[in-house]
Write a protein that holds these residues in place. Structure first.
Motif, PDB file in Angstrom:
ATOM      1  N   SER A   1       0.856  -1.187   0.000  1.00 31.28           N
ATOM      2  CA  SER A   1       0.000   0.000   0.000  1.00 31.28           C
ATOM      3  C   SER A   1       0.888   1.232   0.000  1.00 31.28           C
ATOM      4  O   SER A   1       2.102   1.137   0.156  1.00 31.28           O
ATOM      5  N   ALA A   2       0.249   2.384  -0.087  1.00 30.50           N
ATOM      6  CA  ALA A   2       0.976   3.652   0.020  1.00 30.50           C
ATOM      7  C   ALA A   2       1.413   3.856   1.460  1.00 30.50           C
ATOM      8  O   ALA A   2       0.767   3.391   2.400  1.00 30.50           O
TER       9      ALA A   2
ATOM     10  N   THR B   1      -2.376   8.217   1.019  1.00 30.53           N
ATOM     11  CA  THR B   1      -3.584   8.290   0.188  1.00 30.53           C
ATOM     12  C   THR B   1      -4.528   9.379   0.690  1.00 30.53           C
ATOM     13  O   THR B   1      -5.065  10.170  -0.103  1.00 30.53           O
TER      14      THR B   1
ATOM     15  N   GLU C   1       1.314   4.235  -4.137  1.00 25.21           N
ATOM     16  CA  GLU C   1       1.830   2.873  -4.144  1.00 25.21           C
ATOM     17  C   GLU C   1       3.136   2.777  -4.958  1.00 25.21           C
ATOM     18  O   GLU C   1       3.994   1.962  -4.665  1.00 25.21           O
TER      19      GLU C   1
ATOM     20  N   PHE D   1      -3.646  -1.814  -5.156  1.00 24.34           N
ATOM     21  CA  PHE D   1      -4.699  -0.789  -5.276  1.00 24.34           C
ATOM     22  C   PHE D   1      -4.934  -0.252  -6.678  1.00 24.34           C
ATOM     23  O   PHE D   1      -5.820   0.542  -6.889  1.00 24.34           O
TER      24      PHE D   1
ATOM     25  N   ARG E   1     -10.915   2.365  -1.719  1.00 19.01           N
ATOM     26  CA  ARG E   1     -10.059   2.409  -0.530  1.00 19.01           C
ATOM     27  C   ARG E   1      -9.846   1.012   0.046  1.00 19.01           C
ATOM     28  O   ARG E   1     -10.771   0.222   0.129  1.00 19.01           O
ATOM     29  N   GLY E   2      -8.612   0.765   0.411  1.00 22.58           N
ATOM     30  CA  GLY E   2      -8.285  -0.543   0.980  1.00 22.58           C
ATOM     31  C   GLY E   2      -8.050  -1.622  -0.069  1.00 22.58           C
ATOM     32  O   GLY E   2      -7.880  -2.797   0.255  1.00 22.58           O
ATOM     33  N   GLY E   3      -7.997  -1.216  -1.334  1.00 22.40           N
ATOM     34  CA  GLY E   3      -7.975  -2.182  -2.431  1.00 22.40           C
ATOM     35  C   GLY E   3      -6.702  -3.007  -2.594  1.00 22.40           C
ATOM     36  O   GLY E   3      -6.692  -3.980  -3.346  1.00 22.40           O
ATOM     37  N   SER E   4      -5.654  -2.649  -1.879  1.00 22.02           N
ATOM     38  CA  SER E   4      -4.412  -3.422  -2.034  1.00 22.02           C
ATOM     39  C   SER E   4      -4.578  -4.880  -1.626  1.00 22.02           C
ATOM     40  O   SER E   4      -3.908  -5.766  -2.168  1.00 22.02           O
TER      41      SER E   4
HETATM   42  N1  ASP Z   1      -3.539   3.144  -0.339  1.00 23.23           N
HETATM   43  C1  ASP Z   1      -4.911   2.778  -0.565  1.00 23.23           C
HETATM   44  C2  ASP Z   1      -5.783   3.284   0.569  1.00 23.23           C
HETATM   45  O1  ASP Z   1      -5.300   3.905   1.478  1.00 23.23           O
HETATM   46  C3  ASP Z   1      -5.094   1.322  -0.804  1.00 23.23           C
HETATM   47  C4  ASP Z   1      -4.756   0.426   0.348  1.00 23.23           C
HETATM   48  O2  ASP Z   1      -4.092   0.837   1.283  1.00 23.23           O
HETATM   49  O3  ASP Z   1      -5.141  -0.730   0.325  1.00 23.23           O
HETATM   50  O4  ASP Z   1      -6.964   3.097   0.530  1.00 23.23           O
END
Ligand code: ASP
Ligand code: MG
Length: 400
Positions: A40-41, A46, A73, A135, A149-152
């Protein structure tokens, strides 16, 4: 073995943590495994990028949001490859274009369609650790997309599926999946294992540990997941098809504060009205969740439902624009509501679960505004201010 390891933003937030992750990956590599790392970032990158965008334009074009957000990312994978190089291990970073991770065209909410494996396999065969941007993807116009969001997590599972990985490990800042958010319920327990279906419900209903589409995909391709901490060696939680259940009726309590309730009052009580309402919303891609219809006065009815807060304004607007055609009198929107859910495969074969939940809520004076259920879930809509007491009470009733 081929291992896919995914690390979240907090796990790569600074130099020390990047090295910590690099070392954990190198350990597996030195044992002779092929290692694919998804990142992730870093930290709040993000969020910071979103804030920057909004400073420039409060309603930025989605395509450009993806162009911006995907950079987070890219930074982490490049830095990780540098750290590994410094540690003397051959590694290569790849972005979605280089792998080619093909997605649908939907900016900010794309889904994987196909993931190529040639480049990754070639790099692995060269003896490199492969570090892939989470992501993000590429759509058919060759534009960069992001997965929500959270896609990683979903990137990791997609790679594990296409590469036929032996393990898919999701490293985060908590050491597994808990029966409730430990920040709210201090005596929440860590689960040894949980089924895909339960995890999917929990992830969809507000548990932040896993991106819900990653669980959906893991189930579809039968990818066993492990959720673990990047900072400790604690065992973590396994997400898989069947579980021993630890003989638990309810395996988790989750809260989603991102809900809004819309009530349409005084609709004409004739066939086709509900269809007209929800068809309008569906055409705008607005996800409707709990629905309640009740009899109003004389020949009218009321329909209320919940949507994500982010879509509430749009839903209200489209309904208002169609007030005449839909024949309603009044529209009320409320954002101070939250969904509280219990999830457990055990409830399918047990009577009285709902009653017990409602009792736990009554005990602490929490009013239930709406109810919805599935085979393995009960969700109630309550006031947002009640969430913490409600969660504790319900957790107490079922888990301790
Ligand atoms: N960096 C993205 C987010 O903060 C994806 C991730 O972290 O999964 O949503
Ligand atoms: Mg996450």
């Amino acid at each position: 073995m081929l291992i896919v390891k995914k690390f979240g933003g907090t796990s790569v937030a600074n130099k020390e943590r990047i090295y910590n992750v690099a070392k954990r990956c190198i350990e597996d590599y030195k044992k002779g495994n092929k290692v694919v790392v998804v990142l992730s970032a870093m930290g709040d990158t993000t969020d910071d990028l979103i804030a920057k965008a909004k400073e420039i334009n409060p309603d930025p074009p989605k395509r450009e949001m993806d162009a911006l957000l995907s950079t987070g990312e890219q930074i982490s994978v490049a830095l990780m490859a540098m750290a590994m190089a410094k540690l003397g291990v051959p590694a290569v970073s790849l972005n979605a274009f280089q792998v080619v991770m093909h997605t649908t065209h939907h900016h900010l909410n794309a889904r994987f369609k196909k993931v190529d494996t040639d480049r990754i396999n070639a790099e692995l065969d060269q003896g490199r650790i492969v570090i892939v941007t989470g992501f993000q993807g590429v759509n058919r116009y060759d534009d960069v997309t992001t997965l929500g969001r959270g896609g990683s997590d979903t990137t990791a599972v997609a790679l594990a599926a296409v590469l036929n990985a032996d393990a898919c490990e999701i490293y985060t800042d908590v050491d597994g999946v808990y029966t409730a958010d430990p920040r709210i319920v201090p005596d929440a327990r860590k689960l040894k294992e949980i089924s895909y279906d339960e995890m999917l419900e929990l992830a969809t209903l507000g548990a932040q540990v896993l991106h819900n589409r990653s669980v959906e995909m893991a189930k579809k391709y039968n990818v066993p997941l492990v959720v673990r901490s990047s900072l400790t060696n604690a065992e973590g939680t396994v997400v898989k098809e069947v579980t021993k259940m630890e003989s638990m009726l309810v395996s988790g309590v989750a809260a989603d504060k991102d809900a809004a309730r819309i009530a349409i009052i005084g609709l004409k009580n004739t066939p086709g009205i509900a269809f007209r309402v929800f068809d309008l919303l569906a055409k705008k891609n607005i996800n409707v969740d709990m629905i309640l219809q009740s009899i109003g006065r004389e020949d009218s009815k009321d329909i209320s439902f919940t949507v994500d807060q982010t879509q509430a304004k749009e839903a209200v607007q489209i309904l208002k624009e169609n007030q005449e055609r839909l024949t309603f009198q009044k529209l009320v929107e409320e954002e101070n509501v939250a969904k509280l859910s219990i999830v457990g495969a055990g409830m399918q074969s047990n009577a009285g679960v709902a009653a017990k939940m409602f009792e736990a809520l009554a005990d602490v004076g929490v009013n239930i505004r709406m109810i919805s259920t599935s085979e393995i879930r009960i969700t109630v809509l309550i006031d947002i201010d009640d969430v913490n007491v409600a969660m504790k009470s319900v957790h107490d009733a079922f888990i301790n």
